[in-house]
Design an enzyme around this catalytic site. Sequence first.
Site, PDB file in Angstrom:
ATOM      1  N   ASP A  34      59.940 -30.272 -55.246  1.00 46.42           N
ATOM      2  CA  ASP A  34      60.515 -30.163 -56.818  1.00 46.42           C
ATOM      3  C   ASP A  34      61.663 -29.688 -56.796  1.00 46.42           C
ATOM      4  O   ASP A  34      62.609 -29.947 -57.572  1.00 46.42           O
ATOM      5  CB  ASP A  34      59.425 -29.198 -57.601  1.00 46.42           C
ATOM      6  CG  ASP A  34      57.968 -30.141 -57.556  1.00 46.42           C
ATOM      7  OD1 ASP A  34      57.863 -31.328 -57.607  1.00 46.42           O
ATOM      8  OD2 ASP A  34      57.011 -29.313 -57.988  1.00 46.42           O
ATOM      9  N   SER A  77      56.321 -43.059 -61.789  1.00 46.44           N
ATOM     10  CA  SER A  77      55.833 -41.751 -61.655  1.00 46.44           C
ATOM     11  C   SER A  77      56.206 -41.380 -62.953  1.00 46.44           C
ATOM     12  O   SER A  77      56.649 -41.640 -63.637  1.00 46.44           O
ATOM     13  CB  SER A  77      56.967 -41.196 -60.449  1.00 46.44           C
ATOM     14  OG  SER A  77      56.642 -39.583 -60.311  1.00 46.44           O
ATOM     15  N   LYS A 112      46.496 -32.812 -64.567  1.00 41.32           N
ATOM     16  CA  LYS A 112      47.293 -33.700 -63.392  1.00 41.32           C
ATOM     17  C   LYS A 112      46.525 -33.564 -62.485  1.00 41.32           C
ATOM     18  O   LYS A 112      46.828 -32.360 -61.605  1.00 41.32           O
ATOM     19  CB  LYS A 112      48.840 -33.324 -63.333  1.00 41.32           C
ATOM     20  CG  LYS A 112      49.522 -34.335 -62.548  1.00 41.32           C
ATOM     21  CD  LYS A 112      50.999 -33.764 -62.622  1.00 41.32           C
ATOM     22  CE  LYS A 112      51.736 -34.728 -61.706  1.00 41.32           C
ATOM     23  NZ  LYS A 112      51.440 -34.567 -60.258  1.00 41.32           N
ATOM     24  N   ARG A 133      50.016 -47.439 -55.283  1.00 42.29           N
ATOM     25  CA  ARG A 133      51.261 -47.296 -55.842  1.00 42.29           C
ATOM     26  C   ARG A 133      52.414 -48.155 -55.094  1.00 42.29           C
ATOM     27  O   ARG A 133      53.188 -48.539 -55.595  1.00 42.29           O
ATOM     28  CB  ARG A 133      51.558 -46.102 -56.277  1.00 42.29           C
ATOM     29  CG  ARG A 133      53.089 -45.873 -57.038  1.00 42.29           C
ATOM     30  CD  ARG A 133      53.766 -44.471 -56.958  1.00 42.29           C
ATOM     31  NE  ARG A 133      52.723 -43.198 -57.487  1.00 42.29           N
ATOM     32  CZ  ARG A 133      52.826 -42.888 -58.620  1.00 42.29           C
ATOM     33  NH1 ARG A 133      53.471 -43.476 -59.514  1.00 42.29           N
ATOM     34  NH2 ARG A 133      52.157 -41.935 -58.881  1.00 42.29           N
ATOM     35  N   LYS A 308      54.407 -29.047 -65.022  1.00 49.70           N
ATOM     36  CA  LYS A 308      53.882 -28.603 -63.698  1.00 49.70           C
ATOM     37  C   LYS A 308      53.699 -26.861 -63.728  1.00 49.70           C
ATOM     38  O   LYS A 308      54.383 -26.317 -64.456  1.00 49.70           O
ATOM     39  CB  LYS A 308      55.196 -28.587 -62.603  1.00 49.70           C
ATOM     40  CG  LYS A 308      55.371 -30.022 -62.403  1.00 49.70           C
ATOM     41  CD  LYS A 308      54.414 -30.758 -61.685  1.00 49.70           C
ATOM     42  CE  LYS A 308      54.090 -30.681 -60.489  1.00 49.70           C
ATOM     43  NZ  LYS A 308      55.211 -31.264 -59.397  1.00 49.70           N
ATOM     44  N   CYS A 402      39.639   3.775 -37.120  1.00 50.12           N
ATOM     45  CA  CYS A 402      40.289   2.383 -36.588  1.00 50.12           C
ATOM     46  C   CYS A 402      39.123   1.693 -36.146  1.00 50.12           C
ATOM     47  O   CYS A 402      37.919   1.920 -35.704  1.00 50.12           O
ATOM     48  CB  CYS A 402      41.253   2.619 -35.537  1.00 50.12           C
ATOM     49  SG  CYS A 402      42.154   1.155 -34.789  1.00 50.12           S
ATOM     50  N   CYS A 419      46.337   4.258 -36.431  1.00 48.07           N
ATOM     51  CA  CYS A 419      45.455   4.477 -35.502  1.00 48.07           C
ATOM     52  C   CYS A 419      46.040   5.697 -34.529  1.00 48.07           C
ATOM     53  O   CYS A 419      47.134   5.550 -34.016  1.00 48.07           O
ATOM     54  CB  CYS A 419      45.108   3.334 -34.374  1.00 48.07           C
ATOM     55  SG  CYS A 419      44.136   3.728 -33.115  1.00 48.07           S
ATOM     56  N   CYS A 426      43.753   1.627 -27.455  1.00 50.77           N
ATOM     57  CA  CYS A 426      43.235   0.918 -28.703  1.00 50.77           C
ATOM     58  C   CYS A 426      43.755  -0.757 -28.147  1.00 50.77           C
ATOM     59  O   CYS A 426      44.770  -1.069 -28.136  1.00 50.77           O
ATOM     60  CB  CYS A 426      44.045   1.277 -29.824  1.00 50.77           C
ATOM     61  SG  CYS A 426      43.625   0.020 -31.294  1.00 50.77           S
TER      62      CYS A 426
END
Length: 664
Positions: A34, A77, A112, A133, A308, A402, A419, A426
């Site tokens: 767009d 369109s 739309k 189309r 839109k 943790c 942590c 870990c």
Amino acid sequence: MKTKDTFIKLRDKLKIYNKEYYSSNPSIDDSKYDNLKKKYDYLLLENPELKQFDDLGIGTTPSSKFEKFRHYEPMLSLSNSFSMSDSEDFFQKASNFLKKTNSNYIFNVDCKIDGVSLSLIYKNNKLFKAITRGDGLVGEEITDNVLGIRGIPKVLKNCKSDLIEIRGEVFFLRNDFEKLNKKFEKKNQFSNPRNAASGSLRQINSKITKDRPLRFIPHGYGKFTYQNEFLNFEEFLSFCKKNNFDQTGYAKKYDNLKDIYDYIFDTEKKRLSINFDIDGMVIKISNLDLQRMLGSTNKFPRWAIAAKFSSEEALTQVKKIELQIGRTGAITPVARLKPINIGGVIVSNATLHNFDEIIRKDIRLDDFVWVKRAGDVIPYISKVEIEKRKKTSKIFKTPKKCLCGSKIIKIDGEAVQRCSSTKIQCKYQNLESLKHFVSKKAMNIEGLGEKLIEKFISLNLISDKIDIYKLEKHKDKIVKLEGFGEKSYLNLIDSINKSKVTSLSRYLFSLGLRYLGENNSELISLYLKNKTRFKNFILSKKLREQLENIDGLGEKAINSFINHFSNKSNLEESFAILDVIEIKEVEYNKIILNKSILFTGTLKKMSRDRAKELAKKKGYKIASNVSKSLDILVFGEKSGSKLKKAKDLKINILNESDFLNLIN
């Protein structure tokens, strides 16, 4: 003529995107398209001489896979509106065209649908042809494919026209789309319902189309032979209802744009409750005589416009909140969402940043929330829709541990909680650390993604970074893995071996130290240059003093660097990696060494990451913002406030071509 070249390049780019869009494989999302289209239309408006080069057309060339059919009337369109003022201007132009002194119209507004356009031709009340189309003038005949689509009657029971075209959208309901996608492997799944509809509708084997739960809702008409079949759009909707076509249920009649936009904003808030994707509302002048008088341009009708929705924000629901543990122990809460289409991308997760953010915004489980996604920014929750909050919504309790079981701690002055364990203790930190090590900006080991790292960890093939360079020892196990084989194994080993030749800055960045990003890694590598000097530097008793001598290196980065290498296991692993890799020493131009450069906007010939890499190879420091100390700003499209600020500060400003000339 520079404007002409820009216009032609933009036109050719849009042609490619159009072809991708109508073949259900778009490479950019709707919002980016767009924006490009708005720029194209603006250039055309401001430079009438460019009309001779305007052959963008509508849709795309029909595929040779199907029979071609010329539309009785062009299948156009719609012009897009992104604000109420856009729509006011559009309908004022309609009044000017009609030479009316006022703009008092009866309007019809309806959803739309984000689907695929289709024209149904009925002859003597029987379905004769179904046409895509195509390019707006010629479409593809796919009659056999549409016979099983819900909402397409084979016979019209209340129609006086010998021939009539009913035009509308083919689409999937969201829940039908989710069921369909589950039938495919993840790599073959559709990215969104519109792509799925396009891919399903244009199948060579019509049985595939008939087996998919597609639907059709009319939004307009082409040719019809009985002139009084319907005299306004409300009568057209009544005609459709009598003939068993489905409808959205959201069509309304208004006599002013203010009320229409109140309705549009209200509908946008309800997008989640509508079981099909919509990307805006269509506003039409209802009276057919006025429509005929207004006619159309070669692309758009003059009597209808698409208002839109914001493509970067949508309403969805929080299903649960989970924890994400980073390589440095940072804990980020993440909202798992009911999937929603934002700008052509299906979003199912959003960052919550930190626990304080959850409390500040009062985000609860099962809440309806507005999610934003702008460009490449990670989706985040902007606010809660309090009016939709249910009594069953639960307050999220901030965890104390943790996922690895260690205590969660908060450091003074930081919003993020962490942590308390090291990455060795870990496993979640360790996984993220390994992912970072192999990433594109670090050691760049292609083919070694998260899933494969997790698999290798579970098989005890790797536990830390250096193990990646020992994977050749485990060939027998790797080639037997599901989805693997000799070729995949050799590709992986080749990628690992290629990563062994790298730069000192990449190596430093790959270690994943806090506050040691690309820029700080570059600063240290500029100072040290090679791995021998780097090793001596790390072992120096004057480490802090030497780090403080590096211009631009901050206190936090210095402390992080010292803390990391004071840990014996980190030091041993880092040196072990250095022993198996080759560091390329880069000679920098002393004149430009330590000059700063910043990139803003979208570059055409390369990504910003590639541009930064080229600049760093020449010795430039990459800046993060515009200030008086900035030496050069390189700008691309949509540069915004940084470009304006740089001009105000009289900083040296270059376009992309200037930058390429500079580094070459």
